[in-house]
Scaffold this active site. Structure first.
Site, PDB file in Angstrom:
ATOM      1  N   GLU A 269       0.881  -1.171   0.000  1.00 37.86           N
ATOM      2  CA  GLU A 269       0.000   0.000   0.000  1.00 37.86           C
ATOM      3  C   GLU A 269       0.917   1.219   0.000  1.00 37.86           C
ATOM      4  O   GLU A 269       1.433   1.625   1.037  1.00 37.86           O
ATOM      5  CB  GLU A 269      -0.915   0.003   1.225  1.00 37.86           C
ATOM      6  CG  GLU A 269      -1.875  -1.173   1.298  1.00 37.86           C
ATOM      7  CD  GLU A 269      -2.924  -1.182   0.203  1.00 37.86           C
ATOM      8  OE1 GLU A 269      -3.018  -0.169  -0.530  1.00 37.86           O
ATOM      9  OE2 GLU A 269      -3.632  -2.178   0.075  1.00 37.86           O
ATOM     10  N   CYS A 303      -2.772   8.586   2.491  1.00 43.08           N
ATOM     11  CA  CYS A 303      -2.502   8.010   1.174  1.00 43.08           C
ATOM     12  C   CYS A 303      -3.583   8.429   0.186  1.00 43.08           C
ATOM     13  O   CYS A 303      -3.323   8.551  -1.014  1.00 43.08           O
ATOM     14  CB  CYS A 303      -2.444   6.492   1.264  1.00 43.08           C
ATOM     15  SG  CYS A 303      -1.186   5.868   2.373  1.00 43.08           S
TER      16      CYS A 303
END
Length: 517
Positions: A269, A303
């Site tokens: 990720e 993110c």
């Protein structure tokens, strides 16, 4: 919003001491072999909250021996029984949500609402995992051979390594560890060196569950240390069946290469350079708040933070004016104060990275519309507070294609052709989250089609930030391709096994092959 609690009370309730041990195997805590201490400094005021020791490679080896023994025990426990343990873990976090949520805010600098929301993610993923523990389904397939049955099963991988980043210091760990646990895996967690205390608090809370259920050490393990000392050892370890790593694209590429070299599995990720497309008929009453939260929530350190805004030229000036007005009304300060919209960046290194990006943007021809400056004076003594920046830029500028982990939002325009807007959105190397605001059904459907967004997350009339745990979380391209949390992400934590059972009295072969002796 509940009232603020004093830091000493928070630390006491979570069993955080002035100096803390860096290694835990469940109930047992151990001192690291490295004498250096790791101070946790709050970006809110620059003060040290508490410290932790540091683990060594020797500590890691010892932890892995405990984890390997625990793995043999844990995989034999029925999945619903594993789910019951996770249910109890979730209850501990539910009972201590306020204390841990406040500590998340203090250690990272998130708003108090976001800190509490992150702990809610732990609670939610525990609930999700409990249900999942009775739904680890395999398929039954028809066999081409008479009196044969084919089926598939899913078995635990063994030991899972989790490397998490500072910005979601407990939620991302929970996404991985709780799903991995009901799947029959044990885990070893290396948290960010910037956020050791929240990790320690999580294990202090869970230790009650291990004790109440008389469980062996090593089912979930914590080891705090440097990336070079512990992280490198973890990703190189052939006994770690799966490494789940959250961080920068540069870090992720290195993890992928090392893990792949030993034919291990990885969930990555990584970076996001997330865009929102505003079509000419976008509902700006919906869009503006979503854009601002996406750009400044967690001070732009998500993110999924919104970093690019691709605006139909017919509404560009209106949108720009609305955003400048909204940014002027933002309140920056102590994130524990509910009146403030955002707090500090995590540290001065991040502040400098933002300042460098702003200079580069101007050098490339971009125009800062508002914000970007370092804030000084009363309440900003830590040196980590910045004003979020709105920047007018050409989408072809190199800096627009790079992720700066800070509250910078680039405004670009397109000519009204949705294909052009989608091409601009997809032109960056990252592929995590994306969004379109439109009242046109055809535009929305095209954005979600195979010719639309190339991101792992694509939204219509909501922002890029704030994913729910029920859907698989992750992205494509330089974002790494990993998926965590909901949907069928559990399959990544298990190995598939195909079984064929012959219940007849003959031995027919597949594909009609004849073999007689």
């Amino acid at each position: 919003m509940q009232k603020n609690i004093e830091l000493p009370t928070i630390l006491k309730e979570l069993n955080i001491n002035k100096s803390n041990l860096p290694i835990c195997t469940g109930q047992q805590w151990f001192e690291g072999l490295i004498t250096e201490r790791l101070d946790s400094v709050s970006p809110i005021d620059g003060h040290i909250i508490a410290s932790s020791g540091k683990a060594s490679k020797k500590n890691y080896v010892d932890i892995m021996k405990t984890a390997q023994t625990a793995s043999l025990f844990w995989r034999q426990m029925p999945a619903p029984a594993r789910g019951e343990i996770v249910r109890q873990i979730g209850q501990e976090f539910r009972n201590n949500k306020q204390f841990l949520g406040d500590l998340v805010s203090i250690e990272i600098g998130k708003s108090r609402a976001e800190g509490h929301g992150e702990v809610q993610e732990i609670i939610d993923i525990c609930d999700f995992a409990v249900g999942l523990s009775r739904q680890l389904y395999g398929l039954t397939m028809p066999s081409e051979r008479p009196q044969h049955r084919m089926m598939e099963q899913w078995h635990p991988l063994g030991i899972i390594g989790i490397i998490s980043a500072f910005n979601f210091p407990v939620a991302v760990w929970a996404w991985n560890s709780m799903i991995a646990a009901v799947c029959g895996n044990v885990s070893v967690w290396k948290p960010s060196e910037k956020t050791p205390l929240t990790a320690i608090a999580c294990f202090q809370l869970m230790s009650r569950v291990w004790k109440q259920n008389n469980l062996p050490e090593g089912i979930m393990n914590l080891i705090i240390g440097d990336a070079a000392e512990i992280g490198e050892t973890m990703i190189s370890d052939k006994n770690i069946a799966l490494v789940s790593a959250t961080g920068s694209t540069r870090m992720g590429k290195h993890v992928a290469q090392v893990v792949a070299s030993r034919l291990g599995k990885s969930i990555l990720e990584l970076g996001g350079n997330n865009a929102i497309i505003l079509t000419k008929n976008a509902n700006l009453e919906l869009a503006i708040p979503a854009i601002v939260f996406g750009a400044v929530g967690t001070a732009g350190q998500r993110c999924t933070s919104t970093r690019r805004l691709i605006i139909d030229e017919s509404i560009y000036e209106k949108v720009k004016t609305s955003l400048i007005k909204a940014y002027k009304n933002l309140k920056i300060g102590n994130p524990l104060d509910p009146q403030n919209h955002l707090g500090p960046l995590i540290d001065k290194v991040s502040v400098q990275m933002m300042q460098d990006a702003l200079k580069i943007a101007q050098t490339q021809g971009a125009k800062i519309l508002i914000g970007g400056e370092l804030l000084n004076g009363a309440g900003f003594e830590s040196g980590c507070y910045v004003a979020p920046a709105l920047i007018e830029a050409d989408h072809n500028m190199k800096i627009v294609h790079e992720e700066t982990f800070a509250p910078i939002l680039y405004l670009t325009r397109y000519s009204g052709d949705l294909h052009q807007a989608i091409a601009l959105q997809n032109s960056v190397s990252q592929g995590l989250s994306s969004s379109i605001f439109t009242e046109d059904m055809r535009s929305a459907e095209e954005f979600l089609s195979a010719l639309g967004s190339d991101c792992g997350i694509a939204n219509v009339n909501i922002g890029t930030s704030g994913a729910e745990i029920g859907g698989a979380f992750g992205g494509e391209k330089d974002t790494g391709g990993g998926r965590e949390s909901g949907s069928d992400s559990w399959k990544a934590y298990m190995r598939r096994q195909t079984n064929t059972i012959n219940y007849g009295k003959t031995m027919p072969l597949a594909q009609g092959i004849k073999f007689e002796i």
